[in-house]
Structure formats: structure tokens, C-alpha cells
Scaffold this motif. Structure first.
Motif, PDB file in Angstrom:
ATOM      1  N   SER A  10      -5.607   3.788  -0.245  1.00  0.00           N
ATOM      2  CA  SER A  10      -5.768   2.404   0.206  1.00  0.00           C
ATOM      3  C   SER A  10      -7.186   1.899   0.307  1.00  0.00           C
ATOM      4  O   SER A  10      -7.750   2.360   1.351  1.00  0.00           O
ATOM      5  N   TYR A  11      -7.489   0.925  -0.423  1.00  0.00           N
ATOM      6  CA  TYR A  11      -8.672   0.241  -0.408  1.00  0.00           C
ATOM      7  C   TYR A  11      -8.459  -1.340   0.009  1.00  0.00           C
ATOM      8  O   TYR A  11      -7.685  -1.602  -0.911  1.00  0.00           O
ATOM      9  N   THR A  12      -9.084  -1.797   0.937  1.00  0.00           N
ATOM     10  CA  THR A  12      -8.734  -3.289   1.242  1.00  0.00           C
ATOM     11  C   THR A  12      -8.971  -4.189   0.182  1.00  0.00           C
ATOM     12  O   THR A  12      -8.322  -5.051  -0.069  1.00  0.00           O
ATOM     13  N   TYR A  13     -10.055  -3.750  -0.661  1.00  0.00           N
ATOM     14  CA  TYR A  13     -10.416  -4.668  -1.732  1.00  0.00           C
ATOM     15  C   TYR A  13      -9.337  -4.744  -2.895  1.00  0.00           C
ATOM     16  O   TYR A  13      -8.959  -5.628  -2.955  1.00  0.00           O
ATOM     17  N   ASP A  14      -8.701  -3.447  -3.012  1.00  0.00           N
ATOM     18  CA  ASP A  14      -7.608  -3.389  -4.076  1.00  0.00           C
ATOM     19  C   ASP A  14      -6.357  -4.101  -3.460  1.00  0.00           C
ATOM     20  O   ASP A  14      -5.756  -4.882  -4.136  1.00  0.00           O
ATOM     21  N   THR A  15      -5.968  -4.155  -2.207  1.00  0.00           N
ATOM     22  CA  THR A  15      -4.916  -4.876  -1.494  1.00  0.00           C
ATOM     23  C   THR A  15      -5.089  -6.209  -1.701  1.00  0.00           C
ATOM     24  O   THR A  15      -4.153  -7.024  -1.947  1.00  0.00           O
TER      25      THR A  15
ATOM     26  N   LEU B 129      -6.879  -7.982  -3.950  1.00  0.00           N
ATOM     27  CA  LEU B 129      -6.577  -8.438  -5.096  1.00  0.00           C
ATOM     28  C   LEU B 129      -5.135  -8.490  -5.515  1.00  0.00           C
ATOM     29  O   LEU B 129      -4.549  -9.213  -6.032  1.00  0.00           O
ATOM     30  N   GLN B 130      -4.552  -7.715  -5.125  1.00  0.00           N
ATOM     31  CA  GLN B 130      -3.085  -7.395  -5.507  1.00  0.00           C
ATOM     32  C   GLN B 130      -2.200  -8.680  -4.549  1.00  0.00           C
ATOM     33  O   GLN B 130      -1.509  -9.199  -5.174  1.00  0.00           O
TER      34      GLN B 130
ATOM     35  N   GLN C  85      -2.921 -11.803  -6.400  1.00  0.00           N
ATOM     36  CA  GLN C  85      -1.975 -11.947  -7.567  1.00  0.00           C
ATOM     37  C   GLN C  85      -0.540 -12.198  -7.394  1.00  0.00           C
ATOM     38  O   GLN C  85      -0.007 -13.077  -7.863  1.00  0.00           O
TER      39      GLN C  85
ATOM     40  N   ARG D  51       1.787   1.995  -3.611  1.00  0.00           N
ATOM     41  CA  ARG D  51       0.769   2.307  -4.634  1.00  0.00           C
ATOM     42  C   ARG D  51       0.430   3.819  -4.633  1.00  0.00           C
ATOM     43  O   ARG D  51       0.564   4.626  -3.685  1.00  0.00           O
TER      44      ARG D  51
ATOM     45  N   THR E 205      -2.637   4.927  -5.559  1.00  0.00           N
ATOM     46  CA  THR E 205      -3.716   5.387  -5.447  1.00  0.00           C
ATOM     47  C   THR E 205      -4.038   5.373  -3.728  1.00  0.00           C
ATOM     48  O   THR E 205      -3.334   4.659  -3.158  1.00  0.00           O
TER      49      THR E 205
ATOM     50  N   GLU F  37       0.787  -1.159  -0.256  1.00  0.00           N
ATOM     51  CA  GLU F  37       0.093  -0.031  -0.112  1.00  0.00           C
ATOM     52  C   GLU F  37       0.697   1.264   0.050  1.00  0.00           C
ATOM     53  O   GLU F  37       0.511   2.111  -0.628  1.00  0.00           O
TER      54      GLU F  37
END
Length: 76
Positions: free
Chosen positions: A57-62, A64-65, A68, A53, A55, A50
Motif C-alpha cells: 500500500s502506497y498512498t500515491y497509488d491509492t 491514482l486509483q 480513476q 491490491r 502490491t 488497498e
């Protein structure tokens, strides 16, 4: 470690929280504090996912990353 049976425990400091005002400490100061606090724990990892990053910090994006990054590993 043995009690919880994990390979690594990731601490993920937030760079820019969306719902809170700006933090008192900078990102690098928070990383330094974590490094000092976790120095004796070999399985504790400071994950900059984070912090690095661009952008907010959104838990959802974290999550997903992380999925991956650790495709074949259970996240919990």
C-alpha cells in the motif's frame, strides 16, 4: 454528514504497510471490525481498494486509483 457536507466517507484499510511490521489482525479481521464499528452510519463506506491490491500500500497509488474510480467527483 451535514456538518462536513460529504456524500460518502471512505475508510480504506491498508493491506500491507511498507514502513511497519505486519499487523496483528488479518485484513479480513480489520474489515470485520470496521463493519461492526460503522454499521449505523449509512454514508460511511469501507473501501477495499488497498485490501484487494496485490502490491504493498502506497498512498500515491491509492490516490491514482481513486481518481480513476471517481473521475467526476471531488475527493475532498
Amino acid at each position: 454528514n451535514q456538518q462536513f457536507n460529504f456524500q460518502a466517507f471512505h475508510f480504506i484499510p491498508c493491506k500491507q504497510q511498507v514502513l511497519k511490521s505486519q499487523a496483528q489482525a488479518t485484513s479480513e479481521q480489520r474489515i470485520a471490525m470496521l463493519q461492526q464499528a460503522l454499521a449505523e452510519y449509512k454514508n460511511y463506506v469501507i473501501n477495499r481498494i488497498e485490501i484487494d491490491r496485490e502490491t504493498p500500500s502506497y498512498t500515491y497509488d491509492t490516490l491514482l486509483q481513486l481518481r480513476q474510480q471517481f473521475k467526476s467527483t471531488s475527493l475532498c
